[in-house]
Design a protein around this motif. Structure first.
Motif, PDB file in Angstrom:
ATOM      1  N   ILE A 244       0.847  -1.187   0.000  1.00 42.10           N
ATOM      2  CA  ILE A 244       0.000   0.000   0.000  1.00 42.10           C
ATOM      3  C   ILE A 244       0.883   1.238   0.000  1.00 42.10           C
ATOM      4  O   ILE A 244       1.769   1.383   0.840  1.00 42.10           O
ATOM      5  N   GLY A 245       0.643   2.086  -0.954  1.00 41.39           N
ATOM      6  CA  GLY A 245       1.343   3.354  -0.985  1.00 41.39           C
ATOM      7  C   GLY A 245       2.510   3.388  -1.943  1.00 41.39           C
ATOM      8  O   GLY A 245       2.706   4.357  -2.660  1.00 41.39           O
ATOM      9  N   ILE A 250       2.228   8.303   2.813  1.00 39.61           N
ATOM     10  CA  ILE A 250       0.895   8.363   3.389  1.00 39.61           C
ATOM     11  C   ILE A 250       0.995   9.119   4.711  1.00 39.61           C
ATOM     12  O   ILE A 250       1.719   8.718   5.623  1.00 39.61           O
ATOM     13  N   LEU A 253      -5.144   9.153   7.621  1.00 40.21           N
ATOM     14  CA  LEU A 253      -6.051   8.040   7.382  1.00 40.21           C
ATOM     15  C   LEU A 253      -6.711   8.135   6.015  1.00 40.21           C
ATOM     16  O   LEU A 253      -6.954   7.112   5.367  1.00 40.21           O
ATOM     17  N   LEU A 256      -4.308   6.739   3.590  1.00 39.18           N
ATOM     18  CA  LEU A 256      -4.228   5.281   3.731  1.00 39.18           C
ATOM     19  C   LEU A 256      -5.440   4.611   3.107  1.00 39.18           C
ATOM     20  O   LEU A 256      -5.333   3.606   2.411  1.00 39.18           O
ATOM     21  N   ARG A 257      -6.623   5.195   3.342  1.00 41.27           N
ATOM     22  CA  ARG A 257      -7.850   4.628   2.786  1.00 41.27           C
ATOM     23  C   ARG A 257      -7.818   4.690   1.259  1.00 41.27           C
ATOM     24  O   ARG A 257      -8.186   3.726   0.566  1.00 41.27           O
TER      25      ARG A 257
END
Length: 398
Positions: A244-245, A250, A253, A256-257
């Motif tokens: 992720i990312g 990031i 939140l 991140l979402r």
């Protein structure tokens, strides 16, 4: 069986979630943004050892392992209204006795038809068996022309009896554990089951509540010989890493979402491109089994093209716009694909061996050998060996 068409399967409205890996089994959850309105499925459990006779007609019977039936309810109930939808949800999961690779004892009580109307807007059908019976009935009548090569039995009875082997899901190593261990996603309405990263089966239902209560029944389904062998001898499959990312930073939140949702979309695209193509890219011959209001129950057969990867038979319920509300598939073995290919070629050549051999790009001797290797020796006369065709072999109308 009424009507027919040739088309592709489309899983519009279903999105793949990241895979769940247990040993050699990979489960790919399928979720819907919204349930299919107007249709629910519930499970009908049968007593005994799970085997049964299905009376297809006055002189035709089908014998197989039948652990349960499914009842499609299009009355519009949601499973909470005691008047409209009391039986519209799927109830319970029941497991049979000892684990066994195959269980086909002689049944005691017959089922009437593969699909049978129930009181109200309900239809009982036997999951997977609609598809399997369609495959077993492929050119079941045998030779349409009384060429001298075919035996009297073939001309009189066709391919009766016809039998194929299958394995229970309990005997597919790792499948029961995978179904038990992994959580069911919110909104999950289906799953793609892979064994050694070969697609073993696809299962889709219209509503998440139906799936939640039918999820464990996958161990009672039938699976092909190739799937059983892959599970027994195959190595554990690699897990697909989720990052992720990436190079992005990031900071909160929301970031991140957003990155997590982007990764979900990337996984869904990768699954549709790398894994599910053999099911979705193939063309199928669909036969209509029953019309249920705005829904239609179909069974389908693949093109039986050799050397084209995995091929599946199955059944599906679609809405009036073609949306798949229900789907269940069975992966054929290479031998089963070869048998289907041979039968279709023979029927296309009016069961004349020379024409069929030419269509296959071989000669008569090779075709006879292939027929015997495929288990169709009983169709040929005992004297038919590798001899070339002679002028005495004349066509006789049946």
């Amino acid at each position: 069986m009424r009507g027919g068409r040739v088309n592709r399967l489309e899983l519009t409205g279903l999105t793949a979630r990241p895979s769940q890996v247990w040993g050699g089994v990979r489960l790919v959850p399928l979720v819907r943004e919204a349930p299919v309105e107007g249709l629910r499925l519930h499970r009908e459990v049968y007593e005994g050892l799970g085997a049964g006779i299905v009376e297809l007609g006055p002189r035709a019977r089908y014998v197989s392992y039948i652990p349960h039936g499914l009842v499609a309810d299009w009355s519009g109930g949601d499973g909470t209204d005691p008047a409209a939808g009391r039986r519209s949800a799927a109830y319970g999961t029941q497991f049979g006795g000892d684990d066994a690779p195959r269980a086909v004892p002689l049944p005691a009580l017959p089922h009437h038809r593969m699909a049978r109307r129930r009181p109200g807007d309900r239809l009982r059908f036997l999951p997977l068996h609609l598809a399997l019976e369609g495959y077993l009935a492929l050119h079941f009548g045998g030779p349409s022309t009384a060429w001298e090569e075919w035996s009297r039995t073939a001309l009189r009875d066709g391919l009766s009896p016809r039998a194929e082997d299958a394995y229970l899901g309990r005997s597919v190593r790792g499948l029961a554990d995978a179904l038990r261990i992994f959580e069911i996603h919110p909104g999950q309405c289906g799953v793609m089951v892979y064994v050694s990263d070969a697609l073993a089966a696809a299962f889709v239902v219209p509503h998440p509540d139906d799936y939640r209560l039918l999820h464990a029944s996958l161990v009672e389904d039938l699976y092909g010989e190739l799937v059983h062998q892959y599970a027994l001898y195959g190595a554990p499959v690699p897990r697909v890493p989720v990052r992720i990312g990436g190079e992005e930073h990031i900071r909160d939140l929301d970031g991140l979402r957003s990155a997590a949702r982007a990764q979900e979309r990337a996984w869904a695209r990768a699954h549709d491109t790398l894994f599910a193509r053999e099911l979705l890219d193939s063309s199928y011959a669909f036969d209509r089994v029953y019309r249920m209001g705005s829904f239609t129950l179909w069974r389908f057969l693949p093109p039986f093209v050799r050397d084209s990867g995995g091929q599946h038979i199955g059944e599906t319920i679609t809405g009036h716009k073609g949306q798949v509300a229900y789907l269940k598939t069975f992966r054929l073995s290479d031998a089963q694909i070869r048998r289907g290919h041979l039968l279709r070629t023979l029927a296309g050549a009016d069961w004349e061996l020379d024409r069929a051999a030419a269509a296959l790009g071989s000669d008569r001797r090779e075709l006879v050998r292939r027929l015997r290797a495929a288990g169709f020796s009983a169709l040929l006369k005992g004297g038919v060996r590798d001899c070339p065709h002679t002028a005495e072999n004349r066509r006789k109308p049946r």
